[in-house]
Structure formats: structure tokens, C-alpha cells
Design an enzyme around this catalytic site. Structure first.
Site, PDB file in Angstrom:
ATOM      1  N   ASN A 105       0.815  -1.212   0.000  1.00  0.00           N
ATOM      2  CA  ASN A 105       0.000   0.000   0.000  1.00  0.00           C
ATOM      3  C   ASN A 105       0.853   1.268   0.000  1.00  0.00           C
ATOM      4  OD1 ASN A 105      -2.887   1.246   0.753  1.00  0.00           O
ATOM      5  ND2 ASN A 105      -1.359   2.252   2.026  1.00  0.00           N
ATOM      6  N   ASN A 145      -1.132  -6.702   7.299  1.00  0.00           N
ATOM      7  CA  ASN A 145       0.331  -6.551   7.276  1.00  0.00           C
ATOM      8  C   ASN A 145       0.695  -5.114   6.907  1.00  0.00           C
ATOM      9  OD1 ASN A 145       3.113  -6.554   6.269  1.00  0.00           O
ATOM     10  ND2 ASN A 145       2.975  -8.778   6.418  1.00  0.00           N
ATOM     11  N   VAL A 147       3.290  -3.793   5.714  1.00  0.00           N
ATOM     12  CA  VAL A 147       4.045  -3.643   4.471  1.00  0.00           C
ATOM     13  C   VAL A 147       3.178  -3.969   3.255  1.00  0.00           C
ATOM     14  CG1 VAL A 147       6.092  -4.419   3.199  1.00  0.00           C
ATOM     15  CG2 VAL A 147       6.171  -4.236   5.689  1.00  0.00           C
ATOM     16  N   GLU A 148       2.098  -4.686   3.476  1.00  0.00           N
ATOM     17  CA  GLU A 148       1.255  -5.108   2.355  1.00  0.00           C
ATOM     18  C   GLU A 148       0.017  -4.214   2.225  1.00  0.00           C
ATOM     19  OE1 GLU A 148       1.145  -9.475   1.704  1.00  0.00           O
ATOM     20  OE2 GLU A 148       2.415  -9.589   3.491  1.00  0.00           O
ATOM     21  N   MET A 149      -1.140  -4.662   2.697  1.00  0.00           N
ATOM     22  CA  MET A 149      -2.363  -3.874   2.507  1.00  0.00           C
ATOM     23  C   MET A 149      -2.574  -2.844   3.622  1.00  0.00           C
ATOM     24  SD  MET A 149      -4.551  -7.091   1.010  1.00  0.00           S
ATOM     25  CE  MET A 149      -5.887  -6.285   0.153  1.00  0.00           C
TER      26      MET A 149
END
Length: 344
Positions: A105, A145, A147-149
Site C-alpha cells: 500500500n 500486514n 508492508v502489504e495492505m
């Protein structure tokens, strides 16, 4: 009188012709070819790919799959509405994004290569280190997460979806017995149900079903080499992998061959057990032709290079160019296509 003679003359001829016709319809059956030794071995080693990956704890219904598909492609599951599950596991490109590491994201990169979602529901566990037991548990991880969504909490996810009329209707249909069906657990169940439908057969399955002619001679040579050199130690079963954990670099350090920029210690990061150092879940080889770059860190671009590295690090064998080319030809028979109904 003349007419009667003609009839008498032609009657035996007609009978003979009729008898001949009956005889000619009896086509001799060609002997059925015995299954080859290679086919019999392959059938035993790899078995049959199921049509759906069932889960007794999460029944698959059309309504749940419809909801799961909608969630899978929805960027509103990320903090700034920028990425979806499909961003990293793109169903147009065989369930991957073909990047070494996927951007999240906020633009940061994940620490490991995003594996394909195709057939993933049949794996022994999820993620490279196996920290999630199934696709339902895995589906909940990336959403939260950072670092992710990067959604801040389960509560924030529920509050966002609860304001969307489409989701009110879809969750009610997917979970009709629940008074308040929009829950984080049900998000995971719906995405999991959708992913459990993503079972993708290939030409190799036609071969295993008995059509030996569907493979070329080179592909059969590759299958033979694949089995005899020892690849089947980790890559057997209907997924050709995905069913056990193995140290990457049994005979030599993997990073010396992959030129990895970071030495990833694999499952050890989760368990802190010394025996789990450099241990990863063995990937399925289905669709491997399309799911480059390879390994947990996406450090190798070409499939033939990956094949040679695996032979060296796991079997301590130097494959010839012909052996490598044949194995790659066989691996390409494992490529399947995602049905249009599951794409956006």
C-alpha cells in the site's frame, strides 16, 4: 417368362451381395496398447488433481465464492484503496505479479516472493515458511500486514465494509444463518472459498488420464529425466510439490548459486529452531513456466537456470544441457489456464 428368368438369375447374386455386406461390417478391433512403463510410473507418483480443494470447516457455496471473488479484487481492503489480493496474485498472469518482491500500500516491498494462488489451497500450509495452516488463515494476513495492505485492524476493515451496500447484501447471502455476517472470519472464509475453486489442470493431466500421445517425445524424455535424477523426492503428488518442507541448499549454500542479496533463514524466522534454518515449503511446480522469477526471493529469472540450481543444491548433480532442456519441456506441460469466470 423372360422376366421370371431374370429374377431367378439375380436372386442368388443379391443374396451373395447381402451376405458380403454383413461380413464387411465386422471391423477387426485393433489391439489396445498397453500403458507404457513411464505412464504407469507417473500415474503412481503424481496421481489425480481434484476439481476443488474441499475444506470441511468451510463449505463452498456459490454465494460464498461470489463474495470471495468480489473481495479478492477489491482495493478497498487496503488502507488507501491502492492494492487488492489480485495485485500480487494476478489471475491474468497465473496468480503472480512476476516481480521478485511485491509493492504494498505504501510502496514498500515485501520480504519474500509472492507465490501463485493457483492450486495453493491444496498445499500442506501457506506462505514460504508455512506459518498459516490454510488459505483461509492466509487470507487474513496481508490485509493487516503493514508492508502489504496495511489496514490498521480487523475492526477498521469491518467498519469500512459495513458501510457498503453491496457487501451488506453479499455477506447476508453467503452467511444466511448469521445475524451480523460481516466479520473478519467470514472475510477469510469467503476469500478462501474462492481460492479453493482455483484448481487449474493442464496438458499433463490429460496424459495422466490415459492420453499418452498428448505429450511430445521431448516432454516424455523430460518426465523420465525428472523422475530418474531425483526431482520427485520433493516434487511428487498431484501438485508436484507443496506437500513438505525442505532445506534449500542440502549440498551447498543456496545463495552461492542464486546470488541472493539477502540470506533468508526460512522457517527458522518463525520457529527459532536451529533445524529449520534455510527450510522452506517446497513450491508446487504447476504453472512454473509462468510464475517467474523463482525461489523465495525471486532471485532467478530463467527456468532452465532454476532447474540447474535445484539439481546442484539439492541433489549435487550437474545436469547436461539436454537434460535441462528436456526437464523444462516437461515442466511446461504443467501450465494451465484460469477459467474466465474467475477473472475480473
Amino acid at each position: 417368362m423372360k422376366t421370371k428368368s431374370i429374377l431367378i438369375y439375380f436372386l442368388p447374386l443379391a443374396l451373395l451381395t447381402s451376405c458380403g455386406s454383413e461380413t464387411s461390417t465386422e471391423v477387426e478391433k485393433e489391439p489396445v496398447a498397453e500403458p507404457s512403463e513411464l505412464w504407469q510410473k507417473a500415474k503412481t507418483l503424481f496421481g489425480e488433481l481434484p476439481k476443488i480443494a474441499e475444506n470441511p470447516e468451510n463449505s463452498i457455496t456459490d454465494e460464498k465464492v461470489t463474495l470471495g471473488k468480489t473481495l479478492y479484487f477489491d482495493k478497498r481492503l487496503s488502507k488507501d484503496n491502492t492494492i487488492s489480493c489480485n495485485s500480487c496474485h494476478n489471475l491474468e498472469t497465473h496468480g503472480v505479479d512476476n516481480l521478485s518482491f511485491s509493492p504494498g500500500n505504501d510502496g514498500g516491498l515485501g520480504g519474500r516472493n509472492s507465490p501463485t494462488v493457483l492450486n495453493a489451497a491444496l498445499h500442506i500450509a501457506q506462505f514460504w515458511d508455512g506459518r498459516a495452516k490454510d488459505v483461509e488463515e492466509q487470507a487474513g494476513g496481508p490485509i493487516l500486514n503493514p508492508v502489504e495492505m496495511a489496514m490498521p485492524s480487523e475492526k477498521a476493515v469491518i467498519e469500512r465494509l459495513s458501510k457498503i451496500d453491496e457487501y451488506k447484501d453479499l455477506f447476508a447471502k453467503a452467511f444466511p444463518e448469521e445475524k451480523s455476517p460481516i466479520t473478519y472470519t467470514n472475510i477469510q472464509k469467503a476469500i478462501g472459498a474462492f481460492e479453493r475453486k482455483l484448481i487449474v489442470p493442464s496438458k499433463f493431466d490429460e496424459y495422466l488420464a490415459g492420453n499418452e500421445d498428448v505429450l511430445s517425445q521431448q516432454e516424455k524424455d523430460g518426465l523420465e529425466t525428472f523422475t530418474t535424477v531425483g526431482c520427485i523426492t520433493c516434487h511428487s503428488g498431484n501438485l508436484l510439490g507443496g506437500q513438505l518442507f525442505q532445506k534449500f541448499g542440502l549440498t551447498s549454500n543456496y545463495w552461492e548459486h542464486t546470488k541472493s542479496q539477502k540470506i533468508d533463514e526460512g522457517k527458522f524466522d518463525v520457529t527459532k529452531n536451529e533445524a529449520d534454518k534455510y527450510v522452506f515449503k517446497t513450491p508446487s511446480l504447476r504453472n512454473i513456466e509462468k510464475t517467474y522469477p523463482y525461489f523465495h526471493d525471486g532471485s532467478v529469472e530463467k527456468l532452465d537456470d532454476a532447474v540447474k540450481i535445484m539439481a546442484k543444491t539439492q541433489l549435487n548433480k550437474e545436469l547436461t544441457d539436454k537434460e535441462t532442456t528436456d526437464i523444462v519441456a516437461f515442466l511446461k506441460t504443467l501450465t494451465g489456464e484460469v477459467p474466465k469466470e474467475f477473472k475480473q
